[in-house]
Design an enzyme around this catalytic site. Structure first.
Site, PDB file in Angstrom:
ATOM      1  N   ARG A 192       0.819  -1.221   0.000  1.00 15.99           N
ATOM      2  CA  ARG A 192       0.000   0.000   0.000  1.00 15.99           C
ATOM      3  C   ARG A 192       0.850   1.268   0.000  1.00 15.99           C
ATOM      4  O   ARG A 192       0.496   2.257   0.622  1.00 15.99           O
ATOM      5  CB  ARG A 192      -0.974  -0.001   1.190  1.00 15.99           C
ATOM      6  N   SER A 241     -11.322   0.060   3.351  1.00 16.68           N
ATOM      7  CA  SER A 241     -10.494  -0.481   4.425  1.00 16.68           C
ATOM      8  C   SER A 241      -9.759   0.637   5.146  1.00 16.68           C
ATOM      9  O   SER A 241      -9.075   1.445   4.524  1.00 16.68           O
ATOM     10  CB  SER A 241      -9.476  -1.486   3.870  1.00 16.68           C
ATOM     11  N   GLU A 311      -4.634   3.028   6.522  1.00 19.53           N
ATOM     12  CA  GLU A 311      -4.611   2.814   5.072  1.00 19.53           C
ATOM     13  C   GLU A 311      -5.337   3.959   4.385  1.00 19.53           C
ATOM     14  O   GLU A 311      -4.934   4.428   3.326  1.00 19.53           O
ATOM     15  CB  GLU A 311      -5.255   1.479   4.706  1.00 19.53           C
TER      16      GLU A 311
END
Length: 318
Positions: A192, A241, A311
């Site tokens: 990520r 998320s 995130e």
């Protein structure tokens, strides 16, 4: 609406953005839409947050390049896609927010199972185009709620795959105004994360798959869509998320083990359906949503001994 050639300082509003406003001008050949003090809450999935000092929607690639090159050094620039995985703080966004519209949303198939995709193209459109062309390996993009620009920057992933697995290269305009082509290796992808500079805008990207049967590809996409529908609170105001999965564990499990399922702060709530999702039950502010996320992090660290990393990207003035 400020028209091309107008001095953006005319009628400048007071506040921290004024210094930028007094120095910004629009060149005569910029054709896109420019709005001042533009509300952003309707443009993000959480439906919360402040305004952009300036919101620019370029007419096409050359329009965007001309605009970026006209900005004085140091003016903040932030690209905005579908507004998923994003908290825009209630104080708003300084500088210029660039939103890529239809001119950047195209997807074209080429030779060798390669797709060229605009920075504003959605994951659903990319995966559907690949399916129709018999290109396998891009099905997971069906499960990423965002645009090419966003998931190239974040190395978006789902269902065991990530952008680093399929990206050949991308065309990017840097904050300096320079346009460059960066390979997947040059982005130095990790979980990520990429090395793409802050303020850089992904204009387009090339993804490579492999030959596949359209029916089988479609069946896998349907499976992904059904799995998301069953496990995630898709029909709520959410950002996707919230926290990265720690090595060897799942963020949702840690949040649940810390007793945070259903936890609220104002109208913000930890989803009871999937505990790695925060939701806006009604009129939650971005302060509520971010504050709830920080409380979850505190409780997980205290009870599970793990510090969760965000995130969701949090941007703007508090």
């Amino acid at each position: 609406m400020i028209q091309p050639g107008d001095d953006m300082a005319n009628g400048g509003a007071p506040g921290s953005a004024q210094d930028h406003e007094e120095r910004l001008k629009i060149p005569q050949d910029v054709r896109g839409k420019l709005r001042r003090d533009a509300p952003l809450d309707k443009l993000v999935w959480f439906k919360a947050g402040g305004v952009a000092d300036w919101l620019f929607e370029p007419a096409d690639r050359q329009d965007l390049i001309a605009f970026i090159n006209a900005l004085p050094p140091g003016v903040p620039v932030m690209p905005l896609g579908l507004g998923s995985n994003l908290i825009i703080r209630d104080g708003g966004i300084p500088g210029v927010v660039v939103r890529l519209g239809k001119a950047f949303a195209g997807v074209e198939t080429g030779e060798g199972n390669v797709l060229r995709c605009g920075g504003g193209a959605s994951g659903i459109l990319v995966s559907s185009t690949a399916r129709d062309a018999g290109v396998k390996g891009l099905e997971f993009l069906r499960g990423i709620p965002g645009t090419v620009g966003g998931f190239v920057r974040m190395n978006g992933g789902a269902y065991g795959r990530e952008v680093a697995d399929i990206l050949l290269d991308c065309d990017v305009i840097l904050p300096s105004g320079d346009c460059v082509t960066l390979s997947s290796a040059e982005l130095r992808y990790s979980y990520r994360h990429s090395a793409l500079p802050e303020g850089a805008i992904v204009l387009s990207a090339r993804f490579e798959g492999e030959p596949g049967d359209p029916a089988e590809i479609g069946a896998e996409m349907d499976r992904i869509a059904a799995a998301r529908e069953e496990s995630q609170p898709l029909r709520t105001k959410t950002g996707g998320s919230t926290f990265k999965n720690p090595d060897g564990d799942k963020a949702w499990r840690l949040v649940d083990a810390a007793g945070c399922r259903g936890l609220t702060m104002g109208d913000a709530q930890v989803s009871e359906k999937h505990t790695n999702f925060l939701i806006n039950k009604g009129e939650a502010t971005s302060t509520d949503i971010e504050g709830l996320g920080e409380e979850v992090r505190r409780r997980v660290a205290e009870s599970q001994g793990v510090t969760l990393e965000w995130e969701i990207k949090r941007v703007g003035r508090p």
